[in-house]
Design a protein around this motif. Structure first.
Motif, PDB file in Angstrom:
ATOM      1  N   MET A 183       0.683  -1.107  -0.104  1.00 31.93           N
ATOM      2  CA  MET A 183      -0.048  -0.036   0.009  1.00 31.93           C
ATOM      3  C   MET A 183       0.798   1.365  -0.026  1.00 31.93           C
ATOM      4  SD  MET A 183      -2.793  -1.236   2.752  1.00 31.93           S
ATOM      5  CE  MET A 183      -4.049  -0.043   2.365  1.00 31.93           C
ATOM      6  N   THR A 184       0.294   2.472  -0.329  1.00 29.24           N
ATOM      7  CA  THR A 184       1.074   3.668  -0.556  1.00 29.24           C
ATOM      8  C   THR A 184       1.394   4.327   0.735  1.00 29.24           C
ATOM      9  OG1 THR A 184      -0.718   5.031  -0.621  1.00 29.24           O
ATOM     10  CG2 THR A 184       0.090   4.079  -2.696  1.00 29.24           C
ATOM     11  N   VAL A 185       2.104   4.954   1.048  1.00 25.79           N
ATOM     12  CA  VAL A 185       2.764   5.906   2.182  1.00 25.79           C
ATOM     13  C   VAL A 185       1.464   6.582   2.626  1.00 25.79           C
ATOM     14  CG1 VAL A 185       3.849   7.985   2.973  1.00 25.79           C
ATOM     15  CG2 VAL A 185       5.026   6.204   1.527  1.00 25.79           C
ATOM     16  N   MET A 186       0.523   7.133   1.787  1.00 22.00           N
ATOM     17  CA  MET A 186      -0.834   7.862   2.349  1.00 22.00           C
ATOM     18  C   MET A 186      -1.604   6.698   2.661  1.00 22.00           C
ATOM     19  SD  MET A 186      -2.042  10.626   2.440  1.00 22.00           S
ATOM     20  CE  MET A 186      -2.691  12.093   1.614  1.00 22.00           C
ATOM     21  N   ASN A 218      -3.924  15.965  11.835  1.00 26.55           N
ATOM     22  CA  ASN A 218      -3.033  15.109  12.352  1.00 26.55           C
ATOM     23  C   ASN A 218      -2.025  14.900  11.079  1.00 26.55           C
ATOM     24  OD1 ASN A 218      -3.700  14.839  14.755  1.00 26.55           O
ATOM     25  ND2 ASN A 218      -5.153  13.079  14.291  1.00 26.55           N
ATOM     26  N   MET A 219      -2.720  14.630   9.822  1.00 23.91           N
ATOM     27  CA  MET A 219      -1.810  14.565   8.779  1.00 23.91           C
ATOM     28  C   MET A 219      -0.917  15.890   8.450  1.00 23.91           C
ATOM     29  SD  MET A 219      -1.967  12.247   5.984  1.00 23.91           S
ATOM     30  CE  MET A 219      -3.200  11.653   5.512  1.00 23.91           C
ATOM     31  N   GLU A 220      -1.602  17.017   8.659  1.00 27.66           N
ATOM     32  CA  GLU A 220      -0.466  18.137   8.423  1.00 27.66           C
ATOM     33  C   GLU A 220       0.614  18.192   9.558  1.00 27.66           C
ATOM     34  OE1 GLU A 220      -2.749  21.779   8.070  1.00 27.66           O
ATOM     35  OE2 GLU A 220      -1.123  23.106   8.597  1.00 27.66           O
ATOM     36  N   LEU A 264       7.716  15.068   9.502  1.00 25.66           N
ATOM     37  CA  LEU A 264       8.421  14.203   8.601  1.00 25.66           C
ATOM     38  C   LEU A 264       8.304  14.548   7.268  1.00 25.66           C
ATOM     39  CD1 LEU A 264       6.749  10.968  10.214  1.00 25.66           C
ATOM     40  CD2 LEU A 264       8.891  11.998  10.690  1.00 25.66           C
ATOM     41  N   PRO A 265       8.907  15.619   6.723  1.00 26.74           N
ATOM     42  CA  PRO A 265       8.540  16.241   5.284  1.00 26.74           C
ATOM     43  C   PRO A 265       9.044  15.495   4.315  1.00 26.74           C
ATOM     44  CG  PRO A 265      10.315  17.627   6.631  1.00 26.74           C
ATOM     45  CD  PRO A 265       9.718  16.557   7.602  1.00 26.74           C
ATOM     46  N   ASP A 266      10.034  14.301   4.495  1.00 25.40           N
ATOM     47  CA  ASP A 266      10.606  13.482   3.443  1.00 25.40           C
ATOM     48  C   ASP A 266       9.474  12.480   3.002  1.00 25.40           C
ATOM     49  OD1 ASP A 266      12.938  14.623   3.996  1.00 25.40           O
ATOM     50  OD2 ASP A 266      13.782  12.726   5.117  1.00 25.40           O
ATOM     51  N   LEU A 267       8.343  12.183   4.074  1.00 28.53           N
ATOM     52  CA  LEU A 267       7.349  11.183   3.568  1.00 28.53           C
ATOM     53  C   LEU A 267       6.346  12.109   2.754  1.00 28.53           C
ATOM     54  CD1 LEU A 267       5.886   9.735   6.889  1.00 28.53           C
ATOM     55  CD2 LEU A 267       7.384   8.577   5.072  1.00 28.53           C
ATOM     56  N   LYS A 268       6.039  13.507   2.863  1.00 26.09           N
ATOM     57  CA  LYS A 268       5.210  14.031   2.041  1.00 26.09           C
ATOM     58  C   LYS A 268       5.738  13.808   0.527  1.00 26.09           C
ATOM     59  CE  LYS A 268       2.650  18.310   1.743  1.00 26.09           C
ATOM     60  NZ  LYS A 268       2.402  19.790   2.390  1.00 26.09           N
ATOM     61  N   ALA A 269       6.919  13.795   0.367  1.00 23.96           N
ATOM     62  CA  ALA A 269       7.143  13.783  -1.124  1.00 23.96           C
ATOM     63  C   ALA A 269       7.107  12.500  -1.612  1.00 23.96           C
ATOM     64  CB  ALA A 269       8.818  14.157  -1.260  1.00 23.96           C
ATOM     65  N   LYS A 270       6.601  11.580  -0.738  1.00 23.46           N
ATOM     66  CA  LYS A 270       6.845  10.028  -1.189  1.00 23.46           C
ATOM     67  C   LYS A 270       5.203   9.394  -0.961  1.00 23.46           C
ATOM     68  CE  LYS A 270      11.601   8.820  -0.673  1.00 23.46           C
ATOM     69  NZ  LYS A 270      12.283  10.028  -0.551  1.00 23.46           N
TER      70      LYS A 270
END
Ligand SMILES: Nc1ncnc2c1ncn2[C@@H]1O[C@H](COP(=O)(O)OP(=O)(O)O)[C@@H](O)[C@H]1O
Ligand SMILES: [Mg+2]
Length: 234
Positions: free
Chosen positions: A91-94, A113-115, A121-127
């Motif tokens: 499953m995806t990160v999201m 919470n997502m924000e 963890l900004p690295d996760l946002k890109a992924k």
């Protein structure tokens, strides 16, 4: 916030945790350290209701929780990030993050919470569209922590988050845990990395063969002779 007393836990006739008492107060970061096989994960699974204790008391926010089912304990805000991450690799990160938001409280504050998770963890946002299985070990650990935060914890329990990480990533990971604490989440950190875990803790406990053998302030414990000899090779 969390109070354990007289806790005895085993597998069949083999007892692993013996007459254990400890507590975590609101807004604290408490570290529980101990070698492989000391009984750390057994204790955490008991707190989360996955293993039933033979005897003892577990109180969370003033209520006894020892007879509750795991999902009821999570509903109350006691959230554990398990050893070994336990993500859904296909499953995806999201999607993995969204799976964390399954309790009533977490559903209501899902967007906020997502924000918070992406700020931390900004690295996760890109992924977010990548599948979890394609992430590095460090990123997978961050995702597991992010998923835990999506569950809206009052108390976040982390089981050996630094395991398998490089020294550099370990450093980053402990910085993130420190930020989570600064944001007002109470943290119980379980680690074999004694130096880091006690260095950042308000208080700590040392578990040996299922018994608490030492407790005190984090820095105080780091200077204790037994701890220095047994865990820091000094
Ligand atoms: N499912 C199980 N059945 C029987 N014994 C177990 C089980 N899980 C762990 N143990 C035993 O309990 C002891 C403590 O294990 P564990 O709680 O995983 O320690 P730690 O997390 O500190 O490494 C070990 O001796 C281990 O072999
Ligand atoms: Mg363990």
């Amino acid at each position: 916030m969390l109070k354990l007393s007289g806790l005895n836990v085993g597998y069949g006739k083999v007892m692993v945790v013996h007459d254990l008492a400890m507590e975590v107060r609101t807004s604290e970061l408490v570290s529980l350290v101990g070698a492989n096989g000391a009984g750390k994960t057994t204790l955490l699974k008991t707190i989360s209701g996955l293993i039933k204790a033979q005897s003892g008391v577990i109180e969370f926010m003033g209520d006894t929780i020892i007879n509750l089912d795991p999902y009821q304990i999570v509903e109350r805000g006691l959230v554990q990030v398990p050893e070994g991450r336990k993500l859904f690799p296909h499953m995806t990160v999201m999607e993995n993050l969204e799976l964390g938001a399954y309790t009533r409280a977490a559903k209501q504050s899902r967007a906020a919470n997502m924000e918070k998770v992406f700020n931390l963890l900004p690295d996760l946002k890109a992924k977010i569209k990548q599948t979890a299985g394609t992430l590095s070990g460090g990123q997978q650990q961050m995702l597991a922590i992010g998923r835990g935060l999506m569950t809206n914890p009052k108390l976040l329990i982390l089981d050996e988050p630094s395991i398998g990480l490089s020294p550099r990533l370990t450093q980053t990971m402990f910085e993130i845990i420190s930020q989570i604490k600064d944001q007002g989440v109470t943290v119980l950190l379980v680690e074999q990395n004694v130096h880091h875990a006690l260095g950042m803790a308000n208080r700590g406990y040392v578990l040996e063969q299922g018994r608490i053998v030492l407790q005190g302030g984090g820095h105080e414990l780091l200077h204790h002779e037994h701890l220095k000899k047994a865990y820091l090779g000094m």
